[in-house]
Design an enzyme around this catalytic site. Sequence first.
Site, short mmCIF file in Angstrom:
data_model
loop_
_atom_site.label_atom_id
_atom_site.label_comp_id
_atom_site.label_asym_id
_atom_site.label_seq_id
_atom_site.Cartn_x
_atom_site.Cartn_y
_atom_site.Cartn_z
CG PHE A 1 -2.38 1.07 1.21
CD1 PHE A 1 -3.14 0.81 0.95
CD2 PHE A 1 -1.85 2.21 1.66
CE1 PHE A 1 -4.19 1.94 0.86
CE2 PHE A 1 -2.62 3.48 1.84
CZ PHE A 1 -3.71 3.09 1.31
CB ILE B 1 0.02 7.44 -0.63
CG1 ILE B 1 -1.34 6.65 -0.08
CG2 ILE B 1 -0.43 8.67 -0.92
CD1 ILE B 1 -2.11 6.46 -1.37
CD GLN C 1 3.61 9.73 2.12
OE1 GLN C 1 4.00 10.19 3.03
NE2 GLN C 1 4.15 8.86 1.66
NE ARG C 2 3.73 14.62 6.77
CZ ARG C 2 4.54 13.90 6.22
NH1 ARG C 2 4.63 13.58 4.82
NH2 ARG C 2 5.42 13.35 6.84
CB SER C 3 -3.75 15.62 1.27
OG SER C 3 -2.35 16.40 1.44
N GLY C 4 -5.25 13.23 3.45
CA GLY C 4 -6.39 12.33 3.51
C GLY C 4 -6.57 11.48 2.42
CB SER D 1 -8.46 8.21 4.98
OG SER D 1 -7.50 8.34 6.26
CD GLU E 1 2.14 -9.94 3.33
OE1 GLU E 1 3.34 -10.52 3.32
OE2 GLU E 1 1.49 -9.52 2.08
CG ASN F 1 3.91 1.44 8.57
OD1 ASN F 1 2.68 1.48 8.29
ND2 ASN F 1 4.69 2.45 8.65
#
Length: 481
Positions: free
Chosen positions: A251, A253, A258-261, A264, A286, A289
Amino acid sequence: MADQTDDWSTEANEALLISLVVPDANAPRSLYSFHPQMTYSIFGDDERIFGYKGLKVNLQYNASDMRPNLQVSFSKKFAAVGDTEATDVKGVLEPFLPKIALEKPQIFDKAISDPMMKDWKPPGELWQSIQMGIETVEVWKGNLADVAVQQLLKRVQIMVPLFIEGGVILDLDEPEWTLERWTVFFYYQKIETKEDNPYLFMGYSTVYRYFHFQAATNESGSKKEAKADFTLPLDNISFSSLPCRSRISQFIILPPFQRSGYGSRFYRSIFDFYLAEPETVEITVEDPNYAFDDMRDINDLRRLRALPEFKAIKINGKITPQPEAAIPNNIVDLPALETIRKRMKIAPRQFLRVVEMHLLSSIPKSVRKADELDDSNPKMREYGLWRLWVKKRLYKHNKDLLSQMEKEERLDKLDEVLEGVVTDYVRLLEAYNNRVKIDNFEKLAQGKGKGIEGSNGKRPSPSDEDSDSSDGEPLPKRAKV
């Protein structure tokens, strides 16, 4: 000699620059540039490249189809002395990139400027189109046995060792029936434009299907002796038609998103797909983190709180635990929880963590901070029962270690671990509330036909503890999240 060779050593993380570019009049124009988070699995544990001064390793990607182009430049190269010679940078990176990445930049420039590229679309099929204020993001889904999906994955797989702790790229030389068990989700921002292709690559995720063997039951409801004697692939039976656990493996991004939703929404989109797929019995992750765990907790809590039957789950305050006796099983309605868990296809341990977090949110801060719990106070009694219930799960999960301790030491250790759990849940609940506020703001702005910016032109910022601050930062082991 050591001092001399140090002068020729370069930080690999600083030397390697990754760029998303689009065609322009004279040369590709960079939209975003970023450095890798780690390079030890490519350039060694010390993450250094020997043999150059002024070294620059530029890995450009066409922002839509992610066609790569690698260029290495330097001001000076170390003259070999015996067996000591400069690192073959392209040779080291070659196993992680498709052959077209090593073509001359003129070929790359011409390929991405081809007028046909304006009509390019991601491989597979469009699964979801998501509106974020005035932005549109799309999730495309394809099977790894599809050649077009394979091609795009080959181009971006180097991101795994660069952004996933211990990340290992997938072996695409597996038999077709094995590749069919992999689903790849590609994540794109769609920006309508007359000049360029509208698609901007933001990340991707791979999901693997594990066969879920379910033992048959007899008339009394007890499980029969499990017997399974077969070899995959099964003749005339598609693996995709069998019950399975769908496990999110990779997974990613990309840093600019990043840091912008975005992470999610990508996670929720993937979850939506498997929640609607009848063959998937359970959705797992799997070896995630901490950053992904936070995002997962918040979004699973959000999903569950949309269910009236989940919000109705309460601590049974009428229970009176007996000293020295086993912790009661009916502190919470376990059969009701299991019904919800199976319906929502969340793995048992993850589900219980989210339930614990949800129930803790109803306990006032003053109660959690009290030195002693007064059993006559309903909320304090509820909190005492919650603590017992969570301790039971913690003991079960860590039984092998805790059972080796003396009783007093074991109880102290459980209390210590529980306090850490409470602190973490409080942090996550604050992040959850911040995330909900931002999402509500975006919905309001979208409803008014405006963007998601506030009066100062910026998106409202979550607190420092907002788990989306690390959305999709892929740092687990192997090819994980």
